[in-house]
Design a protein around this motif. Structure first.
Motif, mmCIF file in Angstrom:
data_model
loop_
_atom_site.group_PDB
_atom_site.id
_atom_site.type_symbol
_atom_site.label_atom_id
_atom_site.label_comp_id
_atom_site.label_asym_id
_atom_site.label_seq_id
_atom_site.Cartn_x
_atom_site.Cartn_y
_atom_site.Cartn_z
ATOM 1 N N ASN A 143 0.820 -1.215 0.000
ATOM 2 C CA ASN A 143 0.000 0.000 0.000
ATOM 3 C C ASN A 143 0.856 1.268 0.000
ATOM 4 O O ASN A 143 0.553 2.228 -0.698
ATOM 5 C CB ASN A 143 -0.973 -0.003 1.176
ATOM 6 N N ARG A 144 1.936 1.271 0.794
ATOM 7 C CA ARG A 144 2.823 2.448 0.813
ATOM 8 C C ARG A 144 3.492 2.637 -0.549
ATOM 9 O O ARG A 144 3.621 3.755 -1.037
ATOM 10 C CB ARG A 144 3.861 2.315 1.919
ATOM 11 N N ALA A 145 3.912 1.527 -1.151
ATOM 12 C CA ALA A 145 4.561 1.618 -2.470
ATOM 13 C C ALA A 145 3.563 2.115 -3.521
ATOM 14 O O ALA A 145 3.923 2.929 -4.378
ATOM 15 C CB ALA A 145 5.129 0.262 -2.862
ATOM 16 N N LYS A 146 2.334 1.622 -3.459
ATOM 17 C CA LYS A 146 1.311 2.101 -4.401
ATOM 18 C C LYS A 146 1.096 3.602 -4.232
ATOM 19 O O LYS A 146 1.047 4.344 -5.217
ATOM 20 C CB LYS A 146 -0.018 1.371 -4.183
ATOM 21 N N ALA A 179 7.921 -3.971 -3.341
ATOM 22 C CA ALA A 179 7.377 -2.795 -2.651
ATOM 23 C C ALA A 179 8.383 -2.253 -1.636
ATOM 24 O O ALA A 179 8.621 -1.036 -1.560
ATOM 25 C CB ALA A 179 6.065 -3.150 -1.964
ATOM 26 N N ARG A 180 9.016 -3.150 -0.889
ATOM 27 C CA ARG A 180 10.018 -2.711 0.102
ATOM 28 C C ARG A 180 11.235 -2.090 -0.580
ATOM 29 O O ARG A 180 11.787 -1.099 -0.104
ATOM 30 C CB ARG A 180 10.425 -3.891 0.986
ATOM 31 N N LEU A 185 14.507 2.710 -1.969
ATOM 32 C CA LEU A 185 15.033 3.622 -2.990
ATOM 33 C C LEU A 185 14.502 5.041 -2.785
ATOM 34 O O LEU A 185 15.240 6.016 -2.882
ATOM 35 C CB LEU A 185 14.670 3.125 -4.394
ATOM 36 N N ALA A 186 13.219 5.132 -2.485
ATOM 37 C CA ALA A 186 12.584 6.439 -2.273
ATOM 38 C C ALA A 186 13.173 7.129 -1.040
ATOM 39 O O ALA A 186 13.376 8.340 -1.030
ATOM 40 C CB ALA A 186 11.083 6.287 -2.136
ATOM 41 N N ALA A 187 13.462 6.348 -0.013
ATOM 42 C CA ALA A 187 14.013 6.928 1.223
ATOM 43 C C ALA A 187 15.441 7.406 1.016
ATOM 44 O O ALA A 187 15.888 8.347 1.679
ATOM 45 C CB ALA A 187 13.974 5.901 2.337
ATOM 46 N N ASN A 188 16.171 6.767 0.083
ATOM 47 C CA ASN A 188 17.560 7.148 -0.166
ATOM 48 C C ASN A 188 17.707 8.293 -1.160
ATOM 49 O O ASN A 188 18.820 8.753 -1.414
ATOM 50 C CB ASN A 188 18.354 5.937 -0.660
#
Length: 189
Positions: A143-146, A179-180, A185-188
């Motif tokens: 859900n977070r990845a979506k 998703a993880r 990647l988004a956090a980095n």
């Protein structure tokens, strides 16, 4: 069933061992409370542990609690005292049954059988809980990845899910793993 007997009172050991054996169990060893319990359990691999204790020390109860976590086995405590506080402490330490002495072989067999069933039920519930938590964590990651894809790519939820699923299939990885990875990647960035 293989039973490890732990008791420091040699006077009652012979009687306790006899009752356990008459109940149809194999006593794999008899240990004093001061012996390396972890090493003995690792080496002997008993199916259940019976502890004879009139007033076990706090250390013994803590050792039993750690033992129950490290080597999950049904633990039974036999005592000649009717001590409610000790009973509560034993329960908190993971003792399946707390019994007053004066046991017949039939009663010992019943107690060990009940402790074994309770232990198996508890282990089953722990596995179910772990699986449920894992499933929930997987769903949350997806859900977070979506949401991240929807926000960054201005696409619908269905399109975001389709993109995640296609990436998972292309890479041969489970959807929650993709998703993880996306979240990392988004956090980095």
């Amino acid at each position: 069933m293989r039973v490890l007997l732990v008791d420091r009172h040699s006077a009652r050991l012979a009687a306790l061992r006899a009752v356990i054996e008459q109940a149809g169990f194999e006593v794999v060893d008899v240990l004093d409370e001061d012996v390396d319990l972890y090493g003995a359990v690792d080496r002997l691999a008993p199916d259940a542990i019976v502890v004879g204790a009139d007033s076990p020390s706090r250390d013994v109860l803590e050792d039993l609690a750690i033992l129950g976590e490290r080597y999950p086995k049904p633990l039974l405590m036999l005592s000649s005292k009717d001590d409610r506080q000790l009973m509560a402490q034993a329960s908190e330490a993971g003792i399946s049954a707390y019994v007053m002495e004066g046991l017949s072989p039939a009663l010992v067999r019943s107690l060990v059988d009940v402790a074994m069933r309770q232990y198996q039920q508890m282990e089953s519930l722990k596995r179910e809980l772990a699986e449920t938590r894992e499933t929930l964590a997987d769903r949350q990651a997806i859900n977070r990845a979506k949401c991240l894809l929807m926000e960054r790519s201005a696409i619908s939820e269905k399109q975001a899910y389709t993109r995640l699923r296609k990436t998972a299939m292309d890479r041969g990885l489970p959807l929650p793993e993709i998703a993880r990875q996306l979240m990392v990647l988004a956090a980095n960035e």
